[in-house]
Scaffold this active site. Structure first.
Site, PDB file in Angstrom:
ATOM      1  N   ARG A 189      38.871 -40.863 -34.557  1.00  0.00           N
ATOM      2  CA  ARG A 189      39.352 -42.237 -34.693  1.00  0.00           C
ATOM      3  C   ARG A 189      40.143 -42.717 -33.487  1.00  0.00           C
ATOM      4  O   ARG A 189      39.917 -43.810 -32.986  1.00  0.00           O
ATOM      5  CB  ARG A 189      40.281 -42.389 -35.899  1.00  0.00           C
ATOM      6  CG  ARG A 189      39.608 -42.829 -37.161  1.00  0.00           C
ATOM      7  CD  ARG A 189      40.377 -42.270 -38.314  1.00  0.00           C
ATOM      8  NE  ARG A 189      40.309 -40.818 -38.201  1.00  0.00           N
ATOM      9  CZ  ARG A 189      39.302 -40.085 -38.659  1.00  0.00           C
ATOM     10  NH1 ARG A 189      38.323 -40.666 -39.296  1.00  0.00           N
ATOM     11  NH2 ARG A 189      39.253 -38.781 -38.505  1.00  0.00           N
ATOM     12  N   THR A 190      41.108 -41.919 -33.054  1.00  0.00           N
ATOM     13  CA  THR A 190      42.016 -42.435 -32.027  1.00  0.00           C
ATOM     14  C   THR A 190      41.239 -42.709 -30.742  1.00  0.00           C
ATOM     15  O   THR A 190      41.314 -43.802 -30.178  1.00  0.00           O
ATOM     16  CB  THR A 190      43.189 -41.451 -31.792  1.00  0.00           C
ATOM     17  OG1 THR A 190      43.802 -41.211 -33.050  1.00  0.00           O
ATOM     18  CG2 THR A 190      44.208 -42.028 -30.833  1.00  0.00           C
TER      19      THR A 190
ATOM     20  N   LYS B  47      40.645 -25.596 -15.238  1.00  0.00           N
ATOM     21  CA  LYS B  47      40.819 -24.865 -13.966  1.00  0.00           C
ATOM     22  C   LYS B  47      42.293 -24.671 -13.646  1.00  0.00           C
ATOM     23  O   LYS B  47      42.630 -24.147 -12.590  1.00  0.00           O
ATOM     24  CB  LYS B  47      40.172 -25.656 -12.819  1.00  0.00           C
ATOM     25  CG  LYS B  47      38.701 -25.904 -12.980  1.00  0.00           C
ATOM     26  CD  LYS B  47      38.205 -26.656 -11.747  1.00  0.00           C
ATOM     27  CE  LYS B  47      36.806 -27.166 -11.931  1.00  0.00           C
ATOM     28  NZ  LYS B  47      36.474 -28.154 -10.890  1.00  0.00           N
TER      29      LYS B  47
ATOM     30  N   ARG C  37      46.096 -37.723 -25.176  1.00  0.00           N
ATOM     31  CA  ARG C  37      46.434 -36.853 -26.316  1.00  0.00           C
ATOM     32  C   ARG C  37      46.536 -35.431 -25.790  1.00  0.00           C
ATOM     33  O   ARG C  37      45.655 -34.979 -25.049  1.00  0.00           O
ATOM     34  CB  ARG C  37      45.351 -36.943 -27.390  1.00  0.00           C
ATOM     35  CG  ARG C  37      45.512 -35.846 -28.434  1.00  0.00           C
ATOM     36  CD  ARG C  37      44.632 -36.054 -29.629  1.00  0.00           C
ATOM     37  NE  ARG C  37      45.089 -37.172 -30.435  1.00  0.00           N
ATOM     38  CZ  ARG C  37      44.613 -37.452 -31.652  1.00  0.00           C
ATOM     39  NH1 ARG C  37      43.660 -36.707 -32.169  1.00  0.00           N
ATOM     40  NH2 ARG C  37      45.069 -38.473 -32.332  1.00  0.00           N
TER      41      ARG C  37
ATOM     42  N   HIS D 260      52.951 -39.931 -32.804  1.00  0.00           N
ATOM     43  CA  HIS D 260      51.631 -40.549 -32.686  1.00  0.00           C
ATOM     44  C   HIS D 260      51.816 -42.056 -32.880  1.00  0.00           C
ATOM     45  O   HIS D 260      51.474 -42.605 -33.917  1.00  0.00           O
ATOM     46  CB  HIS D 260      50.710 -39.964 -33.761  1.00  0.00           C
ATOM     47  CG  HIS D 260      49.265 -40.285 -33.615  1.00  0.00           C
ATOM     48  ND1 HIS D 260      48.784 -41.270 -32.763  1.00  0.00           N
ATOM     49  CD2 HIS D 260      48.169 -39.766 -34.233  1.00  0.00           C
ATOM     50  CE1 HIS D 260      47.467 -41.322 -32.870  1.00  0.00           C
ATOM     51  NE2 HIS D 260      47.064 -40.421 -33.748  1.00  0.00           N
TER      52      HIS D 260
HETATM   53  C1  NCD Z   1      46.032 -37.711 -36.990  1.00  0.00           C
HETATM   54  C2  NCD Z   1      46.500 -36.930 -35.781  1.00  0.00           C
HETATM   55  O1  NCD Z   1      45.730 -36.686 -34.857  1.00  0.00           O
HETATM   56  O2  NCD Z   1      47.688 -36.636 -35.755  1.00  0.00           O
HETATM   57  N1  NCD Z   1      44.746 -38.214 -36.838  1.00  0.00           N
HETATM   58  C3  NCD Z   1      44.596 -39.460 -36.304  1.00  0.00           C
HETATM   59  O3  NCD Z   1      44.860 -39.670 -35.151  1.00  0.00           O
HETATM   60  N2  NCD Z   1      44.212 -40.436 -37.120  1.00  0.00           N
HETATM   61  C4  NCD Z   1      46.210 -36.983 -38.263  1.00  0.00           C
HETATM   62  C5  NCD Z   1      45.645 -35.604 -38.418  1.00  0.00           C
HETATM   63  O4  NCD Z   1      44.994 -35.076 -37.515  1.00  0.00           O
HETATM   64  O5  NCD Z   1      45.841 -35.040 -39.483  1.00  0.00           O
END
Ligand code: NCD
Length: 307
Positions: A51-52, A80, A101, A129
């Site tokens: 999703r993100t 690397k 991320r 997040h």
């Molecule tokens: C979440 C995350 O990555 O922290 N997912 C997301 O970005 N919607 C929640 C999760 O992974 O449980």
């Protein structure tokens, strides 16, 4: 240069403006179809995501911009041994804005000090997040009309769940919010949330183990997945992974207008039989992520002088 590391980087008024912009984008898609023409978003994902990453990319493409990036540490020079600082320095020359991320808490913050472009924290380890929180706030506001006067149950992995930490940080600034924190004793919220945020601000909250007992009092139930990848051993994960399963029987105990939210992905914690319940809002929530990220990209690029 303005970055987004935590939801607190935006004031309440700025969040309001961001959500108003997301509303306008949702209603008038064509008005924004070329807003970021010629601009590029880099998505640097050192950890899995559906999703993100894809909602960031969809957001930039919907704005008429371009996207580039990598979806795992293995497919970048991190494999690397390249540092995040060097990577962001280089990417600053390829893109106008970057979403990162990373499994290490604070890695996106390190990137900001070496970046010539706005950096967005798309999840750093078990820490924060913020763009999931923007999505959560936007969903609550769209479905409830405003954010405030709410009893919010947050259930599952409150220790490692970064969406939980960011959401609590953000919600304490709204009026009359009460939290019911539902978890096994091993997965309670860290003290930097309980003591430094909830207690320090005098926010009413309780910590409980039973979901059934508190269901009738909740206005929102925010379910979360047990974060397997952050556990030190598999045995503990297996013991806790099915601790909470929201099913039809438990939904019968809830208020008629309670909302069920979940950042997704879900594993077992919400039974698929709940998906058809009109109170299940998690797929709407996932779709809302695109509009609020479009609003965020536009806002940060404007502030950086790139638009
Ligand atoms: C979440 C995350 O990555 O922290 N997912 C997301 O970005 N919607 C929640 C999760 O992974 O449980």
């Amino acid at each position: 240069m303005r970055h987004l590391m935590s939801p607190l980087d935006f004031t309440i008024d700025e969040l309001y403006d961001l959500m108003k912009l997301a509303d306008d984008i949702q209603k008038n898609r064509s008005k924004y179809a070329k807003a970021c023409e010629g601009r590029t978003l880099a998505t640097c994902f050192y950890e899995p995501s559906t999703r993100t990453r894809l909602s960031f990319e969809a957001a930039m493409l919907n704005l008429g911009g371009n996207v580039l990036g990598f979806a795992s540490a293995d497919s970048s020079s991190a494999a690397k041994g390249e540092s995040v600082s060097d990577t962001i320095r280089v990417i600053s020359g390829y893109a106008d804005i970057c979403a990162i991320r990373h499994p290490k808490e604070g890695a996106p913050l390190v990137a900001t000090s070496h970046s010539g472009i706005p950096v967005i924290n798309a999840g750093d380890g078990g820490h924060q997040h913020p763009t999931q929180t923007l999505t959560d706030l936007y969903t609550i506001r769209s479905l409830r009309g405003e954010i405030g006067q709410l009893t919010i149950g947050i259930c599952g992995d409150l220790k490692f769940g970064r969406t939980v930490h960011s959401l609590i940080n953000a919600l304490v600034r709204y009026p009359d919010i009460r939290f019911v924190l539902i978890s096994p004793p091993e997965l309670v919220v860290p003290s930097y949330i309980r003591d430094d945020v909830l207690k320090a601000r005098g926010i009413p909250f309780t910590e409980v183990k039973s979901l059934e007992d508190v269901m009738p009092e909740l206005d929102i139930l925010y379910m979360t997945r047990v974060q397997r990848e952050r556990f030190f051993n598999e045995e503990d994960y297996i013991r806790m992974k099915d601790f909470y399963i929201l099913d039809k029987a438990k939904m019968e105990l809830a208020k008629e207008n309670m909302l069920v939210l979940h950042p997704l992905p879900r594993v077992n914690e919400i039974s698929v039989e709940v998906d058809d319940d009109p109170r299940a809002a998690y797929f709407t929530q996932a779709h809302n992520g695109v509009f609020i990220r479009m609003a965020l990209i536009l806002t940060l690029l404007k502030e950086a002088g790139s638009l």
